[in-house]
Design an enzyme around this catalytic site. Sequence first.
Site, PDB file in Angstrom:
ATOM      1  N   LYS A 182      33.685 -78.428  57.368  1.00  0.00           N
ATOM      2  CA  LYS A 182      35.083 -78.074  58.582  1.00  0.00           C
ATOM      3  C   LYS A 182      33.652 -78.944  59.688  1.00  0.00           C
ATOM      4  O   LYS A 182      34.907 -79.251  61.163  1.00  0.00           O
ATOM      5  CB  LYS A 182      35.703 -76.993  58.180  1.00  0.00           C
ATOM      6  CG  LYS A 182      36.344 -76.496  57.564  1.00  0.00           C
ATOM      7  CD  LYS A 182      35.943 -75.271  57.419  1.00  0.00           C
ATOM      8  CE  LYS A 182      36.770 -75.007  55.787  1.00  0.00           C
ATOM      9  NZ  LYS A 182      37.038 -72.801  55.799  1.00  0.00           N
TER      10      LYS A 182
ATOM     11  N   GLY B  37      41.797 -72.411  59.354  1.00  0.00           N
ATOM     12  CA  GLY B  37      42.614 -72.166  58.563  1.00  0.00           C
ATOM     13  C   GLY B  37      43.879 -72.347  59.355  1.00  0.00           C
ATOM     14  O   GLY B  37      44.537 -74.128  59.607  1.00  0.00           O
TER      15      GLY B  37
ATOM     16  N   GLY C 152      41.220 -63.552  47.097  1.00  0.00           N
ATOM     17  CA  GLY C 152      41.623 -64.183  48.243  1.00  0.00           C
ATOM     18  C   GLY C 152      41.359 -65.712  49.074  1.00  0.00           C
ATOM     19  O   GLY C 152      41.615 -66.495  48.852  1.00  0.00           O
TER      20      GLY C 152
ATOM     21  N   GLY D 170      49.646 -79.031  44.430  1.00  0.00           N
ATOM     22  CA  GLY D 170      49.683 -78.016  44.216  1.00  0.00           C
ATOM     23  C   GLY D 170      50.354 -77.291  44.641  1.00  0.00           C
ATOM     24  O   GLY D 170      50.837 -77.247  46.148  1.00  0.00           O
TER      25      GLY D 170
ATOM     26  N   VAL E 116      48.088 -71.759  48.499  1.00  0.00           N
ATOM     27  CA  VAL E 116      48.808 -72.056  49.645  1.00  0.00           C
ATOM     28  C   VAL E 116      49.892 -73.085  49.733  1.00  0.00           C
ATOM     29  O   VAL E 116      51.072 -72.863  50.550  1.00  0.00           O
ATOM     30  CB  VAL E 116      48.388 -73.857  50.844  1.00  0.00           C
ATOM     31  CG1 VAL E 116      48.183 -73.966  52.119  1.00  0.00           C
ATOM     32  CG2 VAL E 116      46.377 -72.764  50.357  1.00  0.00           C
TER      33      VAL E 116
HETATM   34  N1  HSE Z   1      36.898 -70.115  51.792  1.00  0.00           N
HETATM   35  C1  HSE Z   1      38.009 -70.555  52.760  1.00  0.00           C
HETATM   36  C2  HSE Z   1      36.910 -69.599  53.990  1.00  0.00           C
HETATM   37  C3  HSE Z   1      39.011 -70.565  52.771  1.00  0.00           C
HETATM   38  O1  HSE Z   1      36.297 -68.721  53.245  1.00  0.00           O
HETATM   39  O2  HSE Z   1      36.856 -69.418  55.077  1.00  0.00           O
HETATM   40  C4  HSE Z   1      39.217 -72.185  53.847  1.00  0.00           C
HETATM   41  O3  HSE Z   1      38.529 -73.001  54.101  1.00  0.00           O
END
Ligand code: HSE
Length: 441
Positions: free
Chosen positions: A207, A136, A189, A11, A15
Amino acid sequence: MNQALRLGVAGLGTVGASLLQLTQRHADELALRCGRPVVVTAVTARDRFRDRGVDLSAVAWYDDPISLAQSPDIDVFVELMGGADGSAADSVRAALDAGKHVVTANKALLAKHGTELARRAEQNSVSLNFEAAAAGGIPIIKTLRESLAGNRVGRVYGILNGTCNYILTRMEREGIAFDVCLAEAQRLGYAEADPTFDVDGFDTAHKLALLTAIAFGTEINADAIYVEGIRSISTADIEAADELGYRIKLLGVATRTESGIEQRVHPTMVPKSSPIARVDGVTNAVAVEADFVGRLVLSGPGAGGDATASAVMSDIADLARGDVVGTFGRPAHTLKPYQQAVMRSHAGGYYIRLAVYDRPGAFASIAKRMAENNISLESIVQRRRAPKADAPEHPQPQAPQPVMLITYETTESQVKEALDRITADGHIAEKPQMIRIEQLA
Ligand code: HSE
């Protein structure tokens, strides 16, 4: 210098490209910190010829992730493709079975198959690490798994989705509509490929499921999470929250209770004075309440290529140094079956917004239904909608008007019962809005 740790990266999106840049830019420092060089030796992605701003000339290209996962030329399989099933799941399983360590940022995969994959890693005597899968760039996985190993966690909660926090922040600051803010988050993004995952709360739930497993030592059960997203939040709710001393955040909350674990994701009114309330934009924050340390709050970038690559590299550095910790902070076979709390009803205050037909008896009827359900009201605010320029001087007697109620502590079942009765009484024009209030310190 010891032998290099060889990475196979599957990938090369935002990232993946950032991870390659990081390994190249910080190669010397990484080698010193890890005691050996860390190099990307092979990659796979959907499009071989796309310009990603990274030099791939010294890297072997694989057309399919499973061949890369099983390649004798890699020590660690880094999965950055995403998706709960399909190529990501197949290649991670193939890598573990081939005796490769796996590092992944894939919360959907782990929320669905995490227990099974952790056991598979254990059976193959390899590591499965996932710091980047939750919040993140914030090192919350290591914090829970390692730094707080001496604690019994009571509650973990936080803002775990940057897209939602970005949208709520802009709606609040600029009074901009939800759809416009979402489009902007996608352009920048932050949002998932399918942004419904973000705004409907599922990304946060994935999460949270991972944090729960580490915090409470249980098998993952993402299906047990009560999930509500932010689509129904209007600028009227945000303005009312502001006047009442709150801000609206999408929170994921996991709590240890006497009868089991409670997990929920929903928009929440939090006091403006709480640290969580001050977290703006794409920033995430996670709070942990534990018996010896007390309360910790970590905040930082929850999305974006560089921040996520930073977290991925922290897992890789552990492997390079030979630091091995169970995927969820303990041997996978000792994870306890997930036991859901009996009462999944939030107890606390509630904000309720009703579109009430402006006619005699409407207020009295609403107040009666609240009293019948033992709900005590802290405040009631009625807003008269500003008349349109061409409207008659007085609004039509039947026109619905927004009424905001704040309740004292009560239970979810009582609020739901009262709202069902109020709806059936016919005094309101649309589905009631209900937002839970959390008195966070
Ligand atoms: N789409 C997720 C966010 C990115 O907006 O936090 C990381 O998981």
